[in-house]
Design an enzyme around this catalytic site. Structure first.
Site, PDB file in Angstrom:
ATOM      1  N   ASP A 284     -22.420 -27.887 -10.114  1.00  0.00           N
ATOM      2  CA  ASP A 284     -21.532 -28.623 -11.005  1.00  0.00           C
ATOM      3  C   ASP A 284     -21.686 -28.173 -12.460  1.00  0.00           C
ATOM      4  OD1 ASP A 284     -19.826 -31.007 -11.517  1.00  0.00           O
ATOM      5  OD2 ASP A 284     -21.578 -31.681 -12.643  1.00  0.00           O
ATOM      6  N   GLU A 326     -18.564 -24.358 -10.249  1.00  0.00           N
ATOM      7  CA  GLU A 326     -17.546 -25.234 -10.793  1.00  0.00           C
ATOM      8  C   GLU A 326     -17.518 -24.972 -12.296  1.00  0.00           C
ATOM      9  OE1 GLU A 326     -15.726 -28.973 -12.509  1.00  0.00           O
ATOM     10  OE2 GLU A 326     -17.863 -28.621 -12.611  1.00  0.00           O
TER      11      GLU A 326
HETATM   12  C1  GLC Z   1     -17.919 -31.994 -12.952  1.00  0.00           C
HETATM   13  C2  GLC Z   1     -17.365 -33.028 -11.995  1.00  0.00           C
HETATM   14  C3  GLC Z   1     -16.810 -34.160 -12.752  1.00  0.00           C
HETATM   15  C4  GLC Z   1     -17.866 -34.740 -13.630  1.00  0.00           C
HETATM   16  C5  GLC Z   1     -18.491 -33.669 -14.508  1.00  0.00           C
HETATM   17  C6  GLC Z   1     -19.742 -34.158 -15.132  1.00  0.00           C
HETATM   18  O1  GLC Z   1     -16.957 -31.416 -13.707  1.00  0.00           O
HETATM   19  O2  GLC Z   1     -16.403 -32.416 -11.168  1.00  0.00           O
HETATM   20  O3  GLC Z   1     -16.284 -35.128 -11.893  1.00  0.00           O
HETATM   21  O4  GLC Z   1     -17.322 -35.728 -14.431  1.00  0.00           O
HETATM   22  O5  GLC Z   1     -18.868 -32.546 -13.781  1.00  0.00           O
HETATM   23  O6  GLC Z   1     -20.784 -34.158 -14.185  1.00  0.00           O
HETATM   24  C1  GLC Z   2     -14.001 -30.649 -18.189  1.00  0.00           C
HETATM   25  C2  GLC Z   2     -15.100 -29.805 -17.716  1.00  0.00           C
HETATM   26  C3  GLC Z   2     -15.143 -29.786 -16.225  1.00  0.00           C
HETATM   27  C4  GLC Z   2     -15.076 -31.178 -15.665  1.00  0.00           C
HETATM   28  C5  GLC Z   2     -13.984 -31.989 -16.259  1.00  0.00           C
HETATM   29  C6  GLC Z   2     -14.118 -33.411 -15.821  1.00  0.00           C
HETATM   30  O1  GLC Z   2     -12.802 -30.066 -17.855  1.00  0.00           O
HETATM   31  O2  GLC Z   2     -14.965 -28.494 -18.183  1.00  0.00           O
HETATM   32  O3  GLC Z   2     -16.306 -29.169 -15.808  1.00  0.00           O
HETATM   33  O4  GLC Z   2     -14.800 -31.121 -14.310  1.00  0.00           O
HETATM   34  O5  GLC Z   2     -14.063 -31.924 -17.634  1.00  0.00           O
HETATM   35  O6  GLC Z   2     -13.005 -34.114 -16.234  1.00  0.00           O
END
Ligand code: GLC
Ligand code: GLC
Length: 651
Positions: A284, A326
């Site tokens: 993540d 991600e």
């Molecule tokens: C990732 C997850 C998102 C979360 C963020 C912080 O982007 O997909 O749902 O809010 O990380 O952990």
């Molecule tokens: C931003 C971050 C991504 C996360 C998202 C959550 O776009 O870059 O990692 O999933 O916020 O809303």
């Protein structure tokens, strides 16, 4: 010279390895450690070589890998060996994924086991269960604020349930994907609590500052991720008199990877979940792993070094396990998470294709593929042994993460165009049928992202409410069209639970004070199993979408050109409403599939020669693999009906 130093350090470490570790059969471990140690040493040295305790830390890292190797169940060690022999296994077109919340989809992990037949009915054979590690009741960011990295949250069951599920899935050749939240912990994690209690060792696990001086410097260049609910990137912590870095929510404390102890802890956790049966780990928020004053604190070189090091360590202990990056970042940055200047992925084998996702949404709103065609040119090629995760919706918001310059080249002005997209999907634009909500609106930059379920964003919710059969028809077609794109683009298609039966927005979240501030909850539904039953009742909405996707998955599986051994070749059709690309079977270059999608409400046509590049496909023999029929032709032009796609193959 470096190589010699690493060699002698390896020997020194091996001599010192704890006696209980030596007793085990470490043959494979030694071979893999030997093969990867130079890389591991070099990376670890680059990151932490300046420290006095470098050697001790390196020793601990190797010990961690060895212990987890010993703990690794035999069935997974066996899989490691098989996958090492067949290292391209995940590039095959047989894989189709689905992401889901365990509680929303099935309840507990135990119940999820009983839903395997549903995956098999559809053809899904990779299941991504969104985070299941322990997290606080209220402040959990949907499971992304972890308070215990080694425990399954009791809402889902326990580790034993997970082990059983993993075994069940394994028997049916269904891959299990689990999340590892690398960038931060919950403020209720033991480390955070020890830090608050004054333990300096754990204070050094985070970024903590006695005053605003350094935080203010950081803030000058750091964007805000959740500007509405968690403005700024630092939080003053009660009872500690310090500012803690909290890039996401204020209860998500960023881990300090400049401390090797943090790296080793998290490596241990990665291997722990690998040993509990994950075939794939979704890492993540990887873009955020390294912080530097004067930067956005995203995509820093060291973040890449950390991921490379994680991959190399995983190669030693659990080489069959893949990583998903991600990284929802700019097109040129995303591909770097495979690793640069390599053939094999050096970091993550799989990456979310957020660029393609966002561009598809642009095509839906504009009913043309101008920006889609242009924007994909900015998406760098992937490495040979790496693949995309292609998706339409996920549990997060849709960010309009394409390049301003591409917007211009597509003929629009970036600011009004982005404004239009937000207005369109939130139903503010005249004539829009979308029912999304803004997410992450920033008062300072004016930026916003979009929440909402696939079905609601393409007008199904609105159409059902209005009882408009034509609009229902269009919405179903768009849902199928979008899936036709992610299933053929190259990579693993990742469906989002509920989309396969046309699940619309869930508004219950508004009444839950822990969720009401976060519109992402409207597309994190409790799966409606009664609705899902309708998939077997002819001509229902559920039936039409589900059966279309099922067929697509089955057809895709038989088409060698859809395996991801090469990059798609974009085709310029000259018709702005059409999106076209070609996929080639690497073993027989004459075996190709031409994918054409029409994003317009009206039929569109194109001179077939433009797409087939003078004779590489005989158009008289073209047939559509998806429908099994000949495409519509008028004279020399290929006609694509409204919101339809073809997978054209020359027999
Ligand atoms: C990732 C997850 C998102 C979360 C963020 C912080 O982007 O997909 O749902 O809010 O990380 O952990
Ligand atoms: C931003 C971050 C991504 C996360 C998202 C959550 O776009 O870059 O990692 O999933 O916020 O809303």
């Amino acid at each position: 010279m470096y190589e010699q130093v690493s060699h002698s350090l390896l020997n020194e470490i091996l001599v010192k390895l704890k006696p209980d570790i030596k007793a085990e059969d470490l043959r494979y471990f030694y071979i893999r450690l030997g093969a990867n140690f130079y890389a591991i040493y070099s990376l670890f040295h680059l990151l932490y070589g300046h420290r006095d305790d470098f050697k001790q830390q390196a020793q601990r890292l190797v010990e961690t890998m060895a212990r987890q190797y010993i703990a690794r169940p035999d069935q997974y060690k066996q899989k490691d060996i098989e996958r090492e022999k067949d290292h391209n296994w995940f590039l095959h077109q047989q894989w189709t994924g689905m992401a889901l919340y365990c509680d929303g989809f099935a309840g507990k992990l135990k119940n999820l086991k009983d839903r395997v037949a549903y995956f098999q009915d559809l053809g899904v054979n990779m299941v991504h269960i969104l985070p299941i590690m322990s997290c606080p009741r209220g402040s959990s960011d949907g499971g992304y604020a972890v308070s215990d990295f080694r425990k399954v949250d009791e809402r889902f069951g326990d580790l034993e349930d997970l082990d059983q599920l993993a075994t069940e899935l394994g028997k049916r050749d269904i891959l299990l994907t689990l999340d590892v939240v690398l960038n931060h912990t919950s403020n209720e994690h033991e480390w955070a609590q020890k830090a608050v209690a004054g333990d300096e060792r754990y204070q050094d696990y985070y970024y903590m500052f006695p005053s605003r001086e350094v935080p203010d410097m950081f803030e000058q260049t750091m964007p805000e991720i959740f500007p509405e609910t968690a403005p700024g990137n630092f939080t003053r912590v009660e009872g500690m008199d310090k500012w803690v870095m909290t890039v996401f929510k204020n209860y998500q404390w960023d881990l300090n990877y400049s401390n090797p102890a943090v790296f080793i802890e998290m490596m241990d956790i990665i291997l722990f979940w690998a040993n509990h049966g994950a075939d794939i780990l979704r890492l993540d928020a990887v873009a955020f792993l390294w912080k530097k004053i004067g930067t956005t604190c995203q995509n820093e070189r060291e973040a890449h070094l950390i991921l490379q090091l994680m991959k190399d360590c995983c190669q030693v202990t659990a080489p069959g396990v893949l990583f998903i990056a991600e990284a929802i970042v700019a097109p040129v940055e995303v591909a770097k998470y495979f690793g640069e200047d390599a053939i094999n992925a050096k970091e993550c084998e799989i990456a979310y294709n957020a660029t393609f996702m966002a561009l598809l949404w642009d095509a839906v709103a504009t009913r043309n593929a101008q920006l889609l065609n242009q924007g994909l040119k900015s998406l760098p090629d992937k490495l040979e042994r790496a693949t995309w995760l292609n998706y339409i919706r996920c549990h997060d918001d849709i960010g309009l993460g394409f390049d301003d310059n591409d917007i211009r080249l597509a003929g629009y002005d970036p600011i009004p165009h982005r404004r239009f997209l937000i207005d369109y999907f939130t139903g503010q634009f005249e004539g829009s049928v979308a029912r999304g909500k803004p997410f992450g609106h920033s008062a300072s930059t004016g930026d916003a992202r979009i929440s909402g379920s696939l079905a609601s964003l393409v007008g199904l919710e609105d159409a059902i409410e209005k009882g408009d059969p034509e609009q229902i028809e269009d919405a179903i077609k768009i849902i199928i069209l979008l899936h036709g794109m992610i299933m053929s683009f190259g990579g693993i298609p990742l469906l989002y639970y509920g989309d396969e039966i046309g699940t619309t927005n869930d508004y219950k979240y508004v009444k839950d004070e822990r969720k009401s501030g976060d519109t992402r909850w409207m597309h994190r539904p409790t799966f409606d199993w009664e609705k899902a039953e309708l998939r077997n009742k002819p001509n229902t909405i559920e039936n039409r979408i589900f059966q279309a996707l099922k067929k697509m998955i089955a057809v895709r599986r038989e088409v060698a050109a859809f395996a991801d051994f090469n990059n798609r070749e974009l085709r310029d059709s000259g018709n702005p409403h059409l999106f076209a690309f070609c996929r080639v079977n690497p073993s027989y270059v004459s075996d190709r599939v031409l994918v054409v999608g029409n994003f317009d409400k009206h039929p569109q046509h194109v001179e077939i020669e433009k797409l087939t590049q003078a004779g590489s496909m005989q158009h008289c023999q073209l047939h559509d693999l998806y429908s099994g029929e000949k495409p519509v032709m008028f004279k020399n032009a290929l006609v694509v009906p409204p919101y339809r796609f073809y997978w054209l193959h020359a027999r």
